[in-house]
Scaffold this active site. Sequence first.
Site, PDB file in Angstrom:
ATOM      1  N   GLY A  24    -143.469 -59.219 -21.864  1.00 16.73           N
ATOM      2  CA  GLY A  24    -143.420 -57.780 -21.644  1.00 16.73           C
ATOM      3  C   GLY A  24    -142.001 -57.363 -21.328  1.00 16.73           C
ATOM      4  N   GLY A  26    -140.006 -54.764 -21.382  1.00 16.62           N
ATOM      5  CA  GLY A  26    -139.669 -53.358 -21.269  1.00 16.62           C
ATOM      6  C   GLY A  26    -138.666 -53.164 -20.152  1.00 16.62           C
ATOM      7  CB  ALA A  27    -138.008 -50.309 -17.893  1.00 19.47           C
ATOM      8  N   GLY A  29    -139.386 -55.890 -17.213  1.00 22.49           N
ATOM      9  CA  GLY A  29    -139.137 -57.262 -17.660  1.00 22.49           C
ATOM     10  C   GLY A  29    -137.691 -57.515 -18.017  1.00 22.49           C
ATOM     11  CG  ASN A 119    -147.040 -49.928 -11.486  1.00 20.58           C
ATOM     12  OD1 ASN A 119    -146.529 -50.303 -10.432  1.00 20.58           O
ATOM     13  ND2 ASN A 119    -146.380 -49.218 -12.375  1.00 20.58           N
ATOM     14  CE  LYS A 201    -144.761 -50.182  -7.744  1.00 22.90           C
ATOM     15  NZ  LYS A 201    -144.312 -51.064  -8.831  1.00 22.90           N
ATOM     16  CG  ASN A 205    -147.199 -46.659  -8.416  1.00 18.13           C
ATOM     17  OD1 ASN A 205    -146.089 -46.152  -8.547  1.00 18.13           O
ATOM     18  ND2 ASN A 205    -147.430 -47.932  -8.665  1.00 18.13           N
ATOM     19  CB  SER A 272    -143.302 -45.925 -15.523  1.00 22.14           C
ATOM     20  OG  SER A 272    -144.351 -46.209 -14.607  1.00 22.14           O
ATOM     21  CD  GLU A 284    -149.440 -49.421 -16.206  1.00 19.38           C
ATOM     22  OE1 GLU A 284    -149.390 -50.658 -16.169  1.00 19.38           O
ATOM     23  OE2 GLU A 284    -148.635 -48.678 -15.604  1.00 19.38           O
TER      24      GLU A 284
END
Length: 323
Positions: A24, A26-27, A29, A119, A201, A205, A272, A284
């Site tokens: 993964g 992306g930002a 990883g 997340n 978290k 979120n 995100s 998600e």
Amino acid sequence: QENGALMTSESTHILPNFRIVIVGSGAIGCYYGGRLAEQGRDVHFLMRSDCAHVKEQGLQVRSVDGDFHLREVSIYLDPSEIGPCDVVIVALKATANDQLKKLITPLLKKDTAIVILENGLGGDEALADLFGAERVLGGLCVICSNRISPGVIEHSAGGQISLGEFSNYPLPRTHEIAWEFKRCGVPCVVVEDLQRERWRKLVWNIPFNGLSIAVGGVDTAHILADPSLRALVRKLMEEVIGGARALGHTLPATLVDDMVSFTETIGAYRPSSMIDYIAGREVEVEAIWGEPLRRASNAGAQMDRVEALYYLIRHATSQKTTS
């Protein structure tokens, strides 16, 4: 280097020389994998959309903690080309968890550890069901990081990882993996209760990712500048803390003030989930809102505002993906 291990200059303690793969890229990883690779760690990236670009141009990270550009990166399209590794770092979106078995199976050997930086709730259990709970660790990232163009990551705030075992108290490997991050410039703390940290978290979120979508695609500064939205943020946070407590995860009431104050320092941050929503990508929804709501409600918690927000987001995202 001797027998696959590294000697520290400060002592004779031998550290593992982990072979690491990022699943993964992306930002998240690319940021964490990039930090490890920048310091000479043996890092391999499983990458799709940016693969050709990064092979040609490298990986660039623009960071408040110092920019860097990796000219040569070990990139693969297929996990079978990588082979068995010591540590698999999963930085996929929860919406891609149906790909876990296919992507991770070729990377495993007997003692491979799997660290999921994801997340919401449900990812730990998904990995445990597929590969065994004893393999699984979770990492909670407090970070503002976005992919702004192919092969370019922007890191504007934060970066600490809270690392814990899914089914155990911290083990020697937990501390060894944490040290891999720390000696590469990534703050990392080992925690005893992974699920409590996941709920911690979610206190951020659930309101900020959620309201950024429900209000039509706005940043955190916009939310906090509106008195009614700011008040709603606090009420949502209080409900999430109550949900965590109903499940046995004690979080302090002062966390509301701490998180609002932190968010004021990061300026006009685009969560995100909002970025995915605006781009028409899957959000998600179940991991961040649905599953926490179900677990807390089953434990007797009242989460009326969270429930309303969940249905608003589910409606908004379904309309966006079908339009």
